[in-house]
Design an enzyme around this catalytic site. Sequence first.
Site, mmCIF file in Angstrom:
data_model
loop_
_atom_site.group_PDB
_atom_site.id
_atom_site.type_symbol
_atom_site.label_atom_id
_atom_site.label_comp_id
_atom_site.label_asym_id
_atom_site.label_seq_id
_atom_site.Cartn_x
_atom_site.Cartn_y
_atom_site.Cartn_z
ATOM 1 N N PRO A 173 -7.666 -2.719 22.819
ATOM 2 C CA PRO A 173 -8.578 -2.687 21.671
ATOM 3 C C PRO A 173 -8.371 -1.534 20.691
ATOM 4 O O PRO A 173 -9.081 -1.444 19.690
ATOM 5 C CB PRO A 173 -9.939 -2.537 22.355
ATOM 6 C CG PRO A 173 -9.640 -1.684 23.544
ATOM 7 C CD PRO A 173 -8.268 -2.152 24.018
ATOM 8 N N GLU A 174 -7.426 -0.658 20.932
ATOM 9 C CA GLU A 174 -7.314 0.576 20.149
ATOM 10 C C GLU A 174 -7.213 0.340 18.645
ATOM 11 O O GLU A 174 -7.929 0.979 17.861
ATOM 12 C CB GLU A 174 -6.112 1.406 20.630
ATOM 13 C CG GLU A 174 -6.339 2.085 21.955
ATOM 14 C CD GLU A 174 -6.203 1.162 23.163
ATOM 15 O OE1 GLU A 174 -6.428 1.645 24.281
ATOM 16 O OE2 GLU A 174 -5.901 -0.036 22.999
ATOM 17 N N ALA A 175 -6.323 -0.539 18.206
ATOM 18 C CA ALA A 175 -6.134 -0.752 16.767
ATOM 19 C C ALA A 175 -7.415 -1.271 16.110
ATOM 20 O O ALA A 175 -7.754 -0.865 14.993
ATOM 21 C CB ALA A 175 -4.974 -1.704 16.501
ATOM 22 N N ARG A 218 -10.285 -0.501 16.961
ATOM 23 C CA ARG A 218 -11.244 0.609 16.981
ATOM 24 C C ARG A 218 -10.761 1.790 16.141
ATOM 25 O O ARG A 218 -11.292 2.884 16.250
ATOM 26 C CB ARG A 218 -11.475 1.070 18.419
ATOM 27 C CG ARG A 218 -12.162 0.015 19.259
ATOM 28 C CD ARG A 218 -12.354 0.493 20.670
ATOM 29 N NE ARG A 218 -13.062 -0.520 21.455
ATOM 30 C CZ ARG A 218 -13.174 -0.469 22.763
ATOM 31 N NH1 ARG A 218 -12.663 0.533 23.447
ATOM 32 N NH2 ARG A 218 -13.816 -1.419 23.392
ATOM 33 N N ARG A 232 -7.733 3.283 16.197
ATOM 34 C CA ARG A 232 -6.766 4.183 16.831
ATOM 35 C C ARG A 232 -5.410 3.497 16.942
ATOM 36 O O ARG A 232 -5.332 2.286 17.038
ATOM 37 C CB ARG A 232 -7.242 4.578 18.231
ATOM 38 C CG ARG A 232 -8.451 5.473 18.183
ATOM 39 C CD ARG A 232 -8.794 5.982 19.572
ATOM 40 N NE ARG A 232 -10.206 5.679 19.792
ATOM 41 C CZ ARG A 232 -10.698 5.042 20.852
ATOM 42 N NH1 ARG A 232 -9.906 4.651 21.803
ATOM 43 N NH2 ARG A 232 -11.975 4.810 20.948
#
Length: 158
Positions: free
Chosen positions: A54-56, A58, A60
């Site tokens: 999920p980083e991108a 969110r 990041r």
Amino acid sequence: ADAAHERMEMFRTLYHCPKLVIASVNGPAIGGGAGLALSSDLIIAAEESHFVYPEAKRGRVPGLLLASLSRALAPRRALELILSGRKLSAAEALQLGVINQVVPQARLREETMAYAHDFVTPHLEALRATKALFHQVCDMDYDRALELGRDVNVQTRV
């Protein structure tokens, strides 16, 4: 910065461990947890497990995950999962080749131990050398990989 460095070292240690590393995933593997599993050599997951990057979504950049996911999947599929943050079920992860086996959650430990037993060999040096060569070959162009394979065959069969 310290936490990112520690995660990098953990992923690196697993990836370069001379012994076979089998991840047993029981539940959600999200972000770094998914990266930890991907740094292992083989992955078994319970049916209810899923993988999410999920980083991108969110805000990041998932720099450490890219190293592992881009080696586990075709480039477009890896990019899709990284950019979308979409949940990948254990069944779909198996279908895509991200993991090696899906088992019922109640039997995960037992099945993981049985799976690991399949790799027991008195020829540990051959297993270690094969794993190291595999990682080298994956990072090379085809012709250089063939040449290296030839050289290893000559050295180990003398």
